[in-house]
Write an enzyme that holds these catalytic residues in place. Structure first.
Site, PDB file in Angstrom:
ATOM      1  N   GLN A  22       0.929  -1.131   0.009  1.00  0.00           N
ATOM      2  CA  GLN A  22       0.019   0.076   0.051  1.00  0.00           C
ATOM      3  C   GLN A  22       1.053   1.274   0.052  1.00  0.00           C
ATOM      4  O   GLN A  22       1.745   1.499   0.832  1.00  0.00           O
ATOM      5  CB  GLN A  22      -0.985   0.172   1.189  1.00  0.00           C
ATOM      6  CG  GLN A  22      -1.752   1.253   1.398  1.00  0.00           C
ATOM      7  CD  GLN A  22      -2.466   1.354   2.771  1.00  0.00           C
ATOM      8  OE1 GLN A  22      -2.043   0.726   3.508  1.00  0.00           O
ATOM      9  NE2 GLN A  22      -3.320   2.305   2.727  1.00  0.00           N
ATOM     10  N   GLY A  23       0.624   2.137  -1.011  1.00  0.00           N
ATOM     11  CA  GLY A  23       1.328   3.332  -1.021  1.00  0.00           C
ATOM     12  C   GLY A  23       0.566   4.599  -0.630  1.00  0.00           C
ATOM     13  O   GLY A  23       0.254   5.344  -1.656  1.00  0.00           O
ATOM     14  N   TYR A  24       0.284   4.892   0.469  1.00  0.00           N
ATOM     15  CA  TYR A  24      -0.674   5.917   0.794  1.00  0.00           C
ATOM     16  C   TYR A  24       0.316   7.027   1.982  1.00  0.00           C
ATOM     17  O   TYR A  24       0.437   8.260   1.405  1.00  0.00           O
ATOM     18  CB  TYR A  24      -1.837   5.599   1.865  1.00  0.00           C
ATOM     19  CG  TYR A  24      -2.909   5.150   1.033  1.00  0.00           C
ATOM     20  CD1 TYR A  24      -2.859   4.680  -0.326  1.00  0.00           C
ATOM     21  CD2 TYR A  24      -4.139   5.193   1.759  1.00  0.00           C
ATOM     22  CE1 TYR A  24      -4.119   4.460  -0.959  1.00  0.00           C
ATOM     23  CE2 TYR A  24      -5.394   4.630   0.992  1.00  0.00           C
ATOM     24  CZ  TYR A  24      -5.283   4.359  -0.130  1.00  0.00           C
ATOM     25  OH  TYR A  24      -6.375   3.946  -0.643  1.00  0.00           O
ATOM     26  N   SER A  25       0.912   6.678   2.552  1.00  0.00           N
ATOM     27  CA  SER A  25       1.625   7.544   3.669  1.00  0.00           C
ATOM     28  C   SER A  25       3.123   7.996   2.781  1.00  0.00           C
ATOM     29  O   SER A  25       3.495   7.712   2.107  1.00  0.00           O
ATOM     30  CB  SER A  25       2.275   6.849   4.783  1.00  0.00           C
ATOM     31  OG  SER A  25       1.128   6.236   5.605  1.00  0.00           O
ATOM     32  N   SER A  81       4.798  -1.656   3.547  1.00  0.00           N
ATOM     33  CA  SER A  81       5.567  -2.813   4.013  1.00  0.00           C
ATOM     34  C   SER A  81       5.708  -3.797   3.086  1.00  0.00           C
ATOM     35  O   SER A  81       5.055  -4.077   2.133  1.00  0.00           O
ATOM     36  CB  SER A  81       4.137  -3.446   4.911  1.00  0.00           C
ATOM     37  OG  SER A  81       4.076  -2.683   6.083  1.00  0.00           O
ATOM     38  N   GLU A 141      -9.519  -1.285   5.530  1.00  0.00           N
ATOM     39  CA  GLU A 141      -8.252  -1.672   6.226  1.00  0.00           C
ATOM     40  C   GLU A 141      -8.374  -1.836   7.728  1.00  0.00           C
ATOM     41  O   GLU A 141      -7.902  -2.693   8.530  1.00  0.00           O
ATOM     42  CB  GLU A 141      -7.320  -0.817   6.031  1.00  0.00           C
ATOM     43  CG  GLU A 141      -5.753  -0.748   6.683  1.00  0.00           C
ATOM     44  CD  GLU A 141      -4.928   0.140   6.300  1.00  0.00           C
ATOM     45  OE1 GLU A 141      -3.581  -0.222   6.281  1.00  0.00           O
ATOM     46  OE2 GLU A 141      -5.175   1.526   6.102  1.00  0.00           O
ATOM     47  N   ASN A 196      -4.204   5.655  16.487  1.00  0.00           N
ATOM     48  CA  ASN A 196      -5.209   5.655  17.468  1.00  0.00           C
ATOM     49  C   ASN A 196      -5.699   6.946  17.895  1.00  0.00           C
ATOM     50  O   ASN A 196      -6.845   7.310  18.310  1.00  0.00           O
ATOM     51  CB  ASN A 196      -5.105   4.789  18.536  1.00  0.00           C
ATOM     52  CG  ASN A 196      -5.010   3.128  18.070  1.00  0.00           C
ATOM     53  OD1 ASN A 196      -5.097   2.875  16.914  1.00  0.00           O
ATOM     54  ND2 ASN A 196      -4.942   2.393  19.088  1.00  0.00           N
TER      55      ASN A 196
END
Length: 764
Positions: free
Chosen positions: A504-507, A539, A622, A748
């Site tokens: 996953q390439g979001y951050s 990851s 997710e 969180n």
């Protein structure tokens, strides 16, 4: 999660609405205040009204004059009842005493049940004693002996509800044939009642029985039937008390949230203070998880009469509801501040009633221990999965894992990388089990939420512990919902088989949980996008074949607009992947650099510049999958193995800590099923799904904390510790692995902010 999520029938909804209307008649709790310390401590007129509505006879068969509601319907009434703090002994008489009589049913008892249902006769159960094991149904000091063609009863009972105003007592006593149940008139010679005022204004009494003469007709049940009747009725009452506690905590929580919106300090509502918002979200989680456990418990009771299944479910609910109600009520007092400590503030009424109901019929600690004893007596009973009741799917899953999952991978000290696990993923794909949650038309199993959890439980029991599969849990659902036919045909089979693993390439650096702050750009040139920028925390990108990335395709649009999602082959020229060593010494984290990377236009998912709703959908998916109880279930299994290996399984303090963690994981399972059921019903899950992620990640951390505590010096060695059962554990890696669980997919703290504003409606 709204009540609509639970798909109530029309009859159920009518019952709930009628109960809500009746219980809302005292919004300022003046009636409750007026009855504190009174004798009787409840309103006879209100009792008669409840009898006329069928509430008093709710669990009595229609042939005996009752309304014979199912447990789900009973819970709907009692949730509203709990919100109103009604002092009438609906559970003590209508569920507990009625249950003892109903489970001991004979021709003589029918007349008593008819009078009870009509509200004209109030019996109460007297079963607890001094010196007995807490909440044991076996009477010790109270004894009965045959005399003059009848019986004589002597002993002392404690904590008897409404004893000063009851018409009769159902008394358990020990005789020659073991336990017996006897009906004793309140005015019988030798009966002395000594009331004790509770903190909520009601009473529990000591009932002394000094040579009380009884006729033979007083015997209700004897021997095993008497004990069975007591156990069954007590578990039904624990369910009912749990429902009342859920209503109570819901009522005081709603009151507190409204107070936070209007109470002002420092020229703004206190509900805008982040510290109080986070406190409120924690209370909200307690309410919602407790309600989910209640719904799960009523389903068990309505589907099964097996005493062991009911006992497990009742103890799980009573432990959760007792603990949660106290937390919520205490939290409300704190948020109200100094006013919350005054008697004139109604939150104090809720705290006092929570204290009473939490203690009655066994508090949280009692029921965590009881749950543990029941599981120890038959490990398969934990989920009612003895071979004779295991579903065909579970039986097949166990056999399949036994045949195809490498034995040397069972119960690994650290989770197995998906690259290594490709052969297992391939076997699941060939079996048709690659994606339990996907629709069948796309190669999934199309399982219900309940069956998904049960299937995963079987794999957990076999010791299968893999790294999360972002392609399976996030990209697949994204393509199913938003992708083109060609994208689905090209990629879904490869995702299912493990042939193509995706990161996953979001951050991005500097953005953290603020996903919409993406600065990686994609400029459309002809039939290709040219991508430049950087992604981080991707990851295992150094071992995977692809990545799905969030990019900015319109640099002039507002922050949450102008975003798109692209599918990118990681072998494309211009991509540099740099592994990042984490605290475990592993390189599971990576950062990716894009330098004029050319991506075909056909790899655009959905509409250009309209990715934010899709990105939120993926994040929601997710959080649902990260909120799966499996995140903490495997570490909990390792903790149990560590305790047994160290000889601490039966050590009281360690076992009490473990049972609390075990039920935290199980309770989250009930909430998880409830959320997924909404999706399966075609509904949309909103930001409240964040509570799954918060709950399970923080439970995982508490499990890891206990591992470190139990492990001592061995826990800080960078090596595997062999356990007595032949497996091993790497405590330090489990401890490190738990740290990012509360960070990824949005920390969180950010999730609490989202829930506070979007779900609770607290001010900015």
């Amino acid at each position: 999660m709204s009540e609509e999520d639970d798909r109530m029938s029309d009859d159920d909804r009518m019952i709930e609405e009628a109960a809500a209307a009746y219980c809302a008649r005292d919004p300022e709790y003046k009636r409750v205040r007026g009855l504190r310390g009174a004798t009787p401590s409840f309103d006879r007129q209100a009792w008669n009204e409840m009898a006329s509505m069928g509430w008093v006879g709710c669990r009595i068969a229609s042939t005996c004059g009752g309304s014979q509601l199912n447990f789900r319907q009973l819970a709907l009434i009692l949730e509203q009842y709990g919100r109103s703090l009604a002092p009438e002994p609906l559970v003590a008489v209508g569920v507990l005493a009625a249950g003892v009589l109903a489970h001991s049913l004979n021709d003589a008892n029918k007349q008593w049940l008819q009078r009870l249902a009509a509200g004209t006769w109030l019996p109460t159960l007297a079963w607890q004693e001094l010196g007995a094991e807490p909440h044991s149904v076996e009477p010790i000091a109270t004894r009965v002996e045959a005399r003059n063609g009848g019986y004589v009863l002597h002993g002392r009972k404690r904590f008897v509800p409404i004893a000063e105003s009851a018409d009769a007592f159902l008394v358990s006593a020990r005789g020659i044939d073991g336990c017996g149940l006897y009906l004793v008139d309140r005015e019988a010679a030798g009966v002395t009642v000594t009331p004790h005022l509770r903190v909520d204004g009601g009473t529990w009494s000591d009932v002394a029985l000094q040579d009380v003469p009884l006729g033979t007709e007083a015997l209700i049940a004897n021997g095993p039937q008497a004990l069975e009747s007591l156990e069954l009725a007590l578990d039904e009452a624990r369910l009912a008390a749990g429902a009342e506690l859920v209503g109570l905590m819901s009522g005081v929580f709603d009151m507190t949230v409204e107070y936070m919106k209007v109470r002002r300090q420092f020229d703004r509502p206190i509900g805008s203070f982040q510290a109080l918002q986070h406190r409120a979200v924690d209370l909200y989680m307690q309410v919602e998880v407790s309600r989910a456990v209640l719904h799960q418990t009523t389903a068990v009771f309505d589907a099964s009469t097996d005493p062991r299944r009911r006992a497990l479910a009742a103890s799980q609910l009573k432990a959760r509801a007792s603990d949660a109600a106290l937390q919520v009520a205490k939290g409300a007092v704190h948020i109200y501040g100094g006013m919350g400590y005054t008697d004139e503030c109604n939150v104090g009424l809720f705290l006092k009633r929570a204290m009473v109901l939490a203690a009655w019929l066994g508090n949280a600690t009692v029921h965590r221990r009881r749950y543990g004893r029941l599981v120890d007596a038959d490990p398969n009973a934990q989920e009612a999965d003895a071979d004779e009741v295991r579903t065909p799917l579970q039986q097949e899953a166990r056999a399949f894992a036994e045949s195809h999952f490498p034995p040397e991978w069972r119960f690994p000290p650290y989770r197995i990388n998906l690259v290594k696990a490709r052969p297992w993923l391939r076997k699941l794909y060939q079996k048709g089990w690659g994606a339990p949650n996907w629709p069948t038309e796309y190669g999934g199993m199309g399982l219900s939420a309940h069956d998904q959890v049960r299937l995963q439980e079987e794999f957990d029991r076999y010791g299968i512990f893999l790294t999360p599969n972002a392609a399976l849990n996030m990209l697949g659902p994204l393509l199913i919902r938003y992708g083109t036919d060609s994208q689905r045909k090209k990629y879904l089979p490869k995702i299912l088989s493990g042939e193509m693993l995706w990161a996953q390439g979001y951050s991005e650096p500097g953005a953290g949980s603020d996903v919409a702050a993406a600065r990686t750009t994609a400029v459309l040139e002809g039939n290709e996008f040219v991508v430049n920028g950087q992604k981080i925390w991707t990851s295992d990108a150094d071992h995977y074949e692809g990545t799905f990335i969030l990019v900015r395709t319109d640099p002039h649009a507002k922050k949450h607009e102008g975003l798109s999602i692209l599918l990118v082959d990681l072998q494309t020229p211009g991509i540099t992947v740099r592994p990042i060593v984490n605290l475990c010494g592993e390189t599971s984290f990576c950062e990716m650099f894009f330098d004029n990377v050319r991506v075909p236009k056909e790899n655009l998912v959905g509409e250009m510049n309209r990715a934010w709703p899709m990105a939120k959908s993926v994040l929601g998916t997710e959080r649902i999958m990260i909120g799966h109880p499996k995140l903490a279930r495997y570490p909990l299994e390792l903790l149990g193995r560590l305790l047994r290996s160290r000889g601490l399984w039966n050590e009281p303090v360690a076992r009490t800590r473990f049972e609390k963690l075990r039920l935290d994981v199980l309770d989250l399972g009930a909430a998880f099923v409830r959320v997924v059921n909404v999706l399966e019903g075609g509904g949309e899950v909103g930001p409240e799904v964040s509570i799954l992620k918060i709950w399970i990640s923080e439970t995982f951390q508490r499990i890891a904390d206990m591992m470190l505590d139990i492990g001592g010096e061995s826990a800080v060695l960078d090596e595997q510790e062999p356990l007595a059962d032949g497996t091993s554990i790497h405590v330090a890696k489990q401890y490190f692995l738990a740290r990012p669980a509360a960070i990824y997919a949005g920390t969180n703290d950010i999730q609490r902010n989202i829930v506070a504003k979007a779900v609770l409606g607290l001010p900015q």
